[in-house]
Design an enzyme around this catalytic site. Structure first.
Site, PDB file in Angstrom:
ATOM      1  N   TYR A 136       0.832  -1.202   0.000  1.00  0.00           N
ATOM      2  CA  TYR A 136       0.000   0.000   0.000  1.00  0.00           C
ATOM      3  C   TYR A 136       0.866   1.250   0.000  1.00  0.00           C
ATOM      4  CZ  TYR A 136      -4.453  -2.322  -0.149  1.00  0.00           C
ATOM      5  OH  TYR A 136      -5.541  -3.056  -0.574  1.00  0.00           O
ATOM      6  N   LYS A 189       3.452 -14.810  -0.508  1.00  0.00           N
ATOM      7  CA  LYS A 189       3.608 -15.284  -1.889  1.00  0.00           C
ATOM      8  C   LYS A 189       5.107 -15.430  -2.129  1.00  0.00           C
ATOM      9  CE  LYS A 189       2.016 -16.351  -5.969  1.00  0.00           C
ATOM     10  NZ  LYS A 189       1.266 -17.601  -6.224  1.00  0.00           N
ATOM     11  N   ASP A 222      -2.897 -17.022  -3.059  1.00  0.00           N
ATOM     12  CA  ASP A 222      -3.890 -17.566  -3.996  1.00  0.00           C
ATOM     13  C   ASP A 222      -4.479 -18.875  -3.475  1.00  0.00           C
ATOM     14  OD1 ASP A 222      -1.282 -18.417  -4.312  1.00  0.00           O
ATOM     15  OD2 ASP A 222      -1.381 -18.680  -6.479  1.00  0.00           O
ATOM     16  N   ASP A 246      -6.176  -7.067   3.272  1.00  0.00           N
ATOM     17  CA  ASP A 246      -7.343  -6.296   2.848  1.00  0.00           C
ATOM     18  C   ASP A 246      -8.240  -7.159   1.953  1.00  0.00           C
ATOM     19  OD1 ASP A 246      -8.884  -4.057   2.811  1.00  0.00           O
ATOM     20  OD2 ASP A 246      -7.739  -3.008   1.273  1.00  0.00           O
ATOM     21  N   ASP A 250     -12.108  -9.094   2.889  1.00  0.00           N
ATOM     22  CA  ASP A 250     -13.350  -8.912   2.124  1.00  0.00           C
ATOM     23  C   ASP A 250     -13.952 -10.284   1.810  1.00  0.00           C
ATOM     24  OD1 ASP A 250     -13.093  -6.173   2.096  1.00  0.00           O
ATOM     25  OD2 ASP A 250     -13.559  -5.977  -0.033  1.00  0.00           O
TER      26      ASP A 250
END
Ligand code: ATP
Length: 356
Positions: A136, A189, A222, A246, A250
């Site tokens: 971010y 990742k 993923d 983030d 969701d």
């Protein structure tokens, strides 16, 4: 009642449905506080459009200064996408507060409720999202923003990962796990973003050695999405970098019912800010139909955080009484329109107060 401990809580109503959900939330908290011998001193402060009108800043310095004297605060939503152009280049109000107060942990639970129909019914996990750096770019630099346009057709975006920031979010996650099912899942990742998220994984694994009683595993971001959809009940505490957290929250918010219900706090060791996951919903503002649950449950998290920090059992009792009253209200079929009911924002809050 001199023995009552008093807490100073900032209230930043913000834009859109902010005023309505904040009023509903403070009304419920006020009623619960009275019953549990807690005194709350509310400190209303301008933020968003009101602050632009009054102070020419969506997040005025005077608001930030006042918050330093508070024990915590409730942050309503902001409609920063509609602010005048000159404010769009600066950090939005919530980003500014996260950055200025170094609120490094964004804590986002996802728990199934028997009264809310979700895509899964057996979730009880908490995401610990690193809140200050990672991908971010509006907050990962000391000065300026971590992305550049090299030409009009070439953009470069920088991710930042530091041992210090990873260590503190990892400790927060492992400490919480000790109070729950003693399991932490690290999400990264590291097979592709080998240096940045590789450091995230490595430092979390080092911190894990200090918590031998806590079970640890790790997944690529993923694969984690698939595992959450397939077997969300297996996860307890999830720790991850800013953007992955983030996105994952969701997903988990929607899996357990609706993103509109998802609560969160942003915290460090001194301050905590309650903030619902949803936005300012300008399409339904000022109609008394917004669901105040996300904001209210975030405030409940703030009460728990304050209770732990000040070792105050009354705050724990207060938050438990609100949780119970919410369940009772929902079990009676009272709910707002987004959950298929007919209750208005105020009516829903009054029903919770009645159940207290
Ligand atoms: P932001 O960019 O500020 O996060 P957004 O545009 O992505 O905002 P929201 O403002 O959260 O999204 O609104 C998305 C949809 O969800 C809208 O239709 C809105 O009316 C609805 N919604 C959001 N919050 C609530 C709420 N508390 N109660 C009922 N509906 C809501």
């Amino acid at each position: 009642m001199d023995h009552m401990r008093s807490y100073k809580l900032g209230v930043l109503a913000g834009d859109g449905i902010g005023r309505e959900i904040i009023e509903a939330t403070t009304a419920v908290l006020e009623a619960a506080a009275k019953k549990k011998e807690v005194k709350i001193e509310w400190v209303p402060l301008p933020m968003g459009f009101k602050a632009i009108e009054k102070n020419e800043q969506p997040m005025p310095e005077s608001t930030i200064t006042a918050l330093t004297g508070c024990d915590g605060w409730l942050l309503g939503p902001h409609d920063s996408a509609s602010y005048p152009e000159r404010y769009k280049a600066i950090r939005n109000p919530s980003g500014e507060l996260r950055h200025r107060f170094d609120l490094y942990a964004n804590i986002r639970p996802a728990k199934s409720s028997p009264f809310v129909e979700g895509l899964v019914q057996d979730a009880d996990l908490i995401i610990y999202r690193e809140n200050t750096e990672g991908f971010y770019v509006d907050r990962n630099m000391y000065q300026g923003v971590g992305e550049w346009m090299v030409t009009t057709d070439v953009a470069v975006t920088a991710g930042v990962f530091t041992r210090q920031a990873i260590e503190r979010i990892a400790h927060a996650a492992f400490q919480k796990a000790r109070t729950r099912r003693k399991k932490v899942t690290i999400v990264h990742k590291a097979n592709v973003i080998r240096l940045g998220t590789g450091l995230f994984l490595r430092v979390c694994q080092e911190v894990a050695k200090e918590y031998p009683d806590v079970e640890v595993d790790d997944y690529h971001i993923d694969a984690m999405c698939a595992h959450l959809v397939r077997r969300i009940h297996d996860f307890d505490i999830v720790v991850t970098e800013n953007m992955f957290g983030d996105i994952l929250s969701d997903l988990t918010g929607e899996l357990v019912g609706s993103l509109g219900l998802a609560p969160s706090i942003n915290a460090n060791d001194t301050y905590a800010m309650a903030q619902a996951a949803h936005g300012s919903a300008p399409d339904i503002a000022n109609q008394d139909i917004a669901n105040p649950m996300g904001m209210l449950q975030s405030a409940v998290m703030l009460l728990d955080w304050l209770g732990e920090r000040h070792d105050d059992v009354n705050l724990g009792a207060m938050s438990a009484s609100i949780e119970e009253a919410v369940s009772k209200t929902l079990s009676q079929g009272v709910r707002t329109r987004d959950l298929g009911g007919e209750a208005g924002t105020r009516e829903f809050a009054q029903a919770i107060i009645k159940s207290l």
